[in-house]
Scaffold this motif. Structure first.
Motif, PDB file in Angstrom:
ATOM      1  N   LEU A 183       0.829  -1.203   0.000  1.00  0.00           N
ATOM      2  CA  LEU A 183       0.000   0.000   0.000  1.00  0.00           C
ATOM      3  C   LEU A 183       0.863   1.252   0.000  1.00  0.00           C
ATOM      4  O   LEU A 183       1.772   1.394   0.817  1.00  0.00           O
ATOM      5  N   ASN A 184       0.566   2.158  -0.920  1.00  0.00           N
ATOM      6  CA  ASN A 184       1.265   3.433  -1.019  1.00  0.00           C
ATOM      7  C   ASN A 184       0.306   4.533  -0.573  1.00  0.00           C
ATOM      8  O   ASN A 184      -0.761   4.709  -1.174  1.00  0.00           O
ATOM      9  N   PHE A 185       0.687   5.254   0.477  1.00  0.00           N
ATOM     10  CA  PHE A 185      -0.214   6.189   1.152  1.00  0.00           C
ATOM     11  C   PHE A 185       0.178   7.648   0.928  1.00  0.00           C
ATOM     12  O   PHE A 185       1.358   7.979   0.800  1.00  0.00           O
ATOM     13  N   GLN A 186      -0.840   8.494   0.946  1.00  0.00           N
ATOM     14  CA  GLN A 186      -0.653   9.937   1.046  1.00  0.00           C
ATOM     15  C   GLN A 186      -1.279  10.403   2.351  1.00  0.00           C
ATOM     16  O   GLN A 186      -2.437  10.080   2.651  1.00  0.00           O
ATOM     17  N   PHE A 187      -0.502  11.137   3.157  1.00  0.00           N
ATOM     18  CA  PHE A 187      -1.009  11.742   4.386  1.00  0.00           C
ATOM     19  C   PHE A 187      -1.010  13.255   4.210  1.00  0.00           C
ATOM     20  O   PHE A 187      -0.006  13.836   3.771  1.00  0.00           O
ATOM     21  N   SER A 188      -2.121  13.884   4.562  1.00  0.00           N
ATOM     22  CA  SER A 188      -2.256  15.338   4.435  1.00  0.00           C
ATOM     23  C   SER A 188      -2.612  15.929   5.789  1.00  0.00           C
ATOM     24  O   SER A 188      -3.524  15.440   6.470  1.00  0.00           O
ATOM     25  N   PHE A 189      -1.881  16.984   6.156  1.00  0.00           N
ATOM     26  CA  PHE A 189      -2.136  17.693   7.402  1.00  0.00           C
ATOM     27  C   PHE A 189      -2.043  19.185   7.094  1.00  0.00           C
ATOM     28  O   PHE A 189      -0.958  19.701   6.797  1.00  0.00           O
ATOM     29  N   TYR A 190      -3.192  19.883   7.143  1.00  0.00           N
ATOM     30  CA  TYR A 190      -3.276  21.253   6.637  1.00  0.00           C
ATOM     31  C   TYR A 190      -2.715  21.251   5.217  1.00  0.00           C
ATOM     32  O   TYR A 190      -3.197  20.518   4.374  1.00  0.00           O
ATOM     33  N   GLU A 191      -1.654  22.030   4.947  1.00  0.00           N
ATOM     34  CA  GLU A 191      -1.102  22.082   3.585  1.00  0.00           C
ATOM     35  C   GLU A 191       0.071  21.119   3.390  1.00  0.00           C
ATOM     36  O   GLU A 191       0.645  21.053   2.303  1.00  0.00           O
ATOM     37  N   HIS A 192       0.439  20.389   4.429  1.00  0.00           N
ATOM     38  CA  HIS A 192       1.588  19.481   4.344  1.00  0.00           C
ATOM     39  C   HIS A 192       1.171  18.148   3.731  1.00  0.00           C
ATOM     40  O   HIS A 192       0.068  17.662   3.978  1.00  0.00           O
ATOM     41  N   GLN A 193       2.099  17.559   2.985  1.00  0.00           N
ATOM     42  CA  GLN A 193       1.834  16.254   2.390  1.00  0.00           C
ATOM     43  C   GLN A 193       3.035  15.326   2.604  1.00  0.00           C
ATOM     44  O   GLN A 193       4.180  15.721   2.412  1.00  0.00           O
ATOM     45  N   LEU A 194       2.733  14.099   2.995  1.00  0.00           N
ATOM     46  CA  LEU A 194       3.735  13.051   3.144  1.00  0.00           C
ATOM     47  C   LEU A 194       3.265  11.844   2.348  1.00  0.00           C
ATOM     48  O   LEU A 194       2.117  11.420   2.483  1.00  0.00           O
ATOM     49  N   VAL A 195       4.136  11.302   1.503  1.00  0.00           N
ATOM     50  CA  VAL A 195       3.808  10.102   0.738  1.00  0.00           C
ATOM     51  C   VAL A 195       4.693   8.961   1.227  1.00  0.00           C
ATOM     52  O   VAL A 195       5.920   9.072   1.253  1.00  0.00           O
ATOM     53  N   TRP A 196       4.024   7.879   1.613  1.00  0.00           N
ATOM     54  CA  TRP A 196       4.707   6.675   2.121  1.00  0.00           C
ATOM     55  C   TRP A 196       4.691   5.635   1.006  1.00  0.00           C
ATOM     56  O   TRP A 196       3.658   5.060   0.682  1.00  0.00           O
ATOM     57  N   PHE A 197       5.848   5.411   0.404  1.00  0.00           N
ATOM     58  CA  PHE A 197       5.952   4.419  -0.660  1.00  0.00           C
ATOM     59  C   PHE A 197       6.265   3.052  -0.073  1.00  0.00           C
ATOM     60  O   PHE A 197       7.197   2.895   0.716  1.00  0.00           O
ATOM     61  N   SER A 198       5.501   2.061  -0.482  1.00  0.00           N
ATOM     62  CA  SER A 198       5.799   0.672  -0.146  1.00  0.00           C
ATOM     63  C   SER A 198       6.278  -0.105  -1.362  1.00  0.00           C
ATOM     64  O   SER A 198       6.792  -1.217  -1.230  1.00  0.00           O
ATOM     65  N   SER A 199       6.072   0.473  -2.553  1.00  0.00           N
ATOM     66  CA  SER A 199       6.482  -0.185  -3.784  1.00  0.00           C
ATOM     67  C   SER A 199       6.729   0.869  -4.848  1.00  0.00           C
ATOM     68  O   SER A 199       6.361   2.034  -4.682  1.00  0.00           O
ATOM     69  N   CYS A 200       7.337   0.435  -5.952  1.00  0.00           N
ATOM     70  CA  CYS A 200       7.534   1.355  -7.080  1.00  0.00           C
ATOM     71  C   CYS A 200       7.641   0.546  -8.373  1.00  0.00           C
ATOM     72  O   CYS A 200       8.690   0.505  -9.006  1.00  0.00           O
ATOM     73  N   SER A 201       6.549  -0.092  -8.748  1.00  0.00           N
ATOM     74  CA  SER A 201       6.512  -0.840  -9.994  1.00  0.00           C
ATOM     75  C   SER A 201       6.252   0.125 -11.158  1.00  0.00           C
ATOM     76  O   SER A 201       5.887   1.285 -10.959  1.00  0.00           O
ATOM     77  N   LYS A 202       6.394  -0.376 -12.359  1.00  0.00           N
ATOM     78  CA  LYS A 202       6.125   0.455 -13.538  1.00  0.00           C
ATOM     79  C   LYS A 202       4.649   0.856 -13.595  1.00  0.00           C
ATOM     80  O   LYS A 202       4.320   1.998 -13.917  1.00  0.00           O
ATOM     81  N   ASP A 203       3.752  -0.079 -13.263  1.00  0.00           N
ATOM     82  CA  ASP A 203       2.320   0.249 -13.245  1.00  0.00           C
ATOM     83  C   ASP A 203       2.012   1.292 -12.183  1.00  0.00           C
ATOM     84  O   ASP A 203       1.242   2.233 -12.411  1.00  0.00           O
ATOM     85  N   GLY A 204       2.609   1.120 -11.001  1.00  0.00           N
ATOM     86  CA  GLY A 204       2.406   2.083  -9.929  1.00  0.00           C
ATOM     87  C   GLY A 204       2.936   3.453 -10.298  1.00  0.00           C
ATOM     88  O   GLY A 204       2.303   4.483 -10.016  1.00  0.00           O
ATOM     89  N   GLU A 205       4.086   3.489 -10.933  1.00  0.00           N
ATOM     90  CA  GLU A 205       4.666   4.762 -11.355  1.00  0.00           C
ATOM     91  C   GLU A 205       3.751   5.480 -12.342  1.00  0.00           C
ATOM     92  O   GLU A 205       3.484   6.684 -12.194  1.00  0.00           O
ATOM     93  N   ARG A 206       3.245   4.754 -13.333  1.00  0.00           N
ATOM     94  CA  ARG A 206       2.350   5.377 -14.316  1.00  0.00           C
ATOM     95  C   ARG A 206       1.096   5.936 -13.645  1.00  0.00           C
ATOM     96  O   ARG A 206       0.639   7.039 -13.979  1.00  0.00           O
ATOM     97  N   HIS A 207       0.562   5.186 -12.681  1.00  0.00           N
ATOM     98  CA  HIS A 207      -0.635   5.638 -11.971  1.00  0.00           C
ATOM     99  C   HIS A 207      -0.351   6.902 -11.163  1.00  0.00           C
ATOM    100  O   HIS A 207      -1.110   7.877 -11.220  1.00  0.00           O
ATOM    101  N   ILE A 208       0.751   6.889 -10.415  1.00  0.00           N
ATOM    102  CA  ILE A 208       1.057   8.004  -9.519  1.00  0.00           C
ATOM    103  C   ILE A 208       1.415   9.265 -10.301  1.00  0.00           C
ATOM    104  O   ILE A 208       1.079  10.387  -9.888  1.00  0.00           O
ATOM    105  N   LEU A 209       2.053   9.108 -11.452  1.00  0.00           N
ATOM    106  CA  LEU A 209       2.411  10.278 -12.256  1.00  0.00           C
ATOM    107  C   LEU A 209       1.185  10.992 -12.809  1.00  0.00           C
ATOM    108  O   LEU A 209       1.263  12.161 -13.203  1.00  0.00           O
TER     109      LEU A 209
END
Length: 268
Positions: free
Chosen positions: A155-181
């Protein structure tokens, strides 16, 4: 800046005392509109602790085996007795026995995951999150699964707090990259690099798409960060925090800014 200076003074005062004395002094002094996340410094396992006001805690974990004594010791630094929620970032080689032990010790009320987990009946409430849906963890802290990697489920997560953003990557496949881009993820402040920064754990395209300021890399005794990943992050002018070198890494957020506090690894 004040909070960082305060903690550094404490470390100087007690560096020759026991780790228990050291632990008793850590207080992030969170205000009602603040939060923090601490990336733990373990021999294995990607585990972080979200701190909310009024001593509310959420444990993020990849669910894999780790040094339980080391984990409990580091949680004790912050006087953690109860953990309200546990959020699983991976379903690859989950150590259900370890998770059950943590659930009982810290009275975890809810386990959030990408699919159902077979815990002992009645031991904990298990909630399954869907990809792309935003969930509230507090009034201002929201989380979303950006991408579910399958086989194994990561699972690859995005956490948002006010205007701050943190992305927790658990993987980085080619399909995942295309989706996230394709997602609107400009100006992400912080990323957690996948899989201990192994080869191809993050790409130049994703780094440029998100333009993060800080990258977190967990230590594993079985794997070193790949030199190409380190080169990419450094050449992109990203501040890299590696838990082997920096120890516990705490990022404290207010509505308008954040600061990074490191707790030296020799005091673990």
């Amino acid at each position: 800046m004040g909070a960082r200076f305060f903690l550094h003074i404490i470390l100087i005062c007690i560096c020759f005392d026991s780790t228990i004395a050291y632990a008793e002094m850590i207080d992030l002094n969170l205000k009602d509109d603040e939060m923090a996340i601490t990336f733990l410094s373990l021999n294995n396992g990607e585990i972080a602790l979200i701190h909310l006001p009024d001593h509310q805690y959420i444990l993020l974990t990849n669910g894999q085996s780790t040094n339980v004594k080391q984990l409990k010791e580091q949680l004790s630094y912050f006087k953690v007795n109860h953990i309200q929620r546990m959020l699983l970032t991976s379903h690859d080689a989950i150590d259900v026995e370890l998770l059950t032990e943590l659930i009982h010790k810290y009275h975890v009320q809810e386990v959030i995951s990408g699919k159902k987990i077979l815990f002992q009946k009645g031991s904990v409430f298990n909630t399954v999150w869907q990809e792309g849906k935003t969930y509230s963890l507090s009034e201002q802290l929201h989380a979303k699964i950006l991408w579910k990697e399958m086989n194994p489920l990561l699972l690859n997560f995005q956490f948002s707090f006010y205007e701050h953003q943190l992305v927790w990557f658990s993987s980085c496949s080619k399909d995942g990259e295309r989706h996230i881009l394709q997602l609107p993820l400009k100006n992400v402040n912080i990323i957690k690099v996948a899989n201990y920064a192994e080869e191809q754990s993050i790409t130049e395209q994703i780094v440029h798409h998100m333009d993060p300021q800080v990258a977190i890399i967990f230590y594993s005794k079985n794997q070193r960060p790949h030199e190409d990943i380190m080169k990419l992050l450094n050449e992109s002018w990203i501040d890299v925090y590696y838990t082997k070198n920096h120890g516990l890494v705490t990022i404290k957020f207010s509505p308008t800014n954040y600061e990074v506090i490191t707790l030296p690894p020799e005091l673990k």
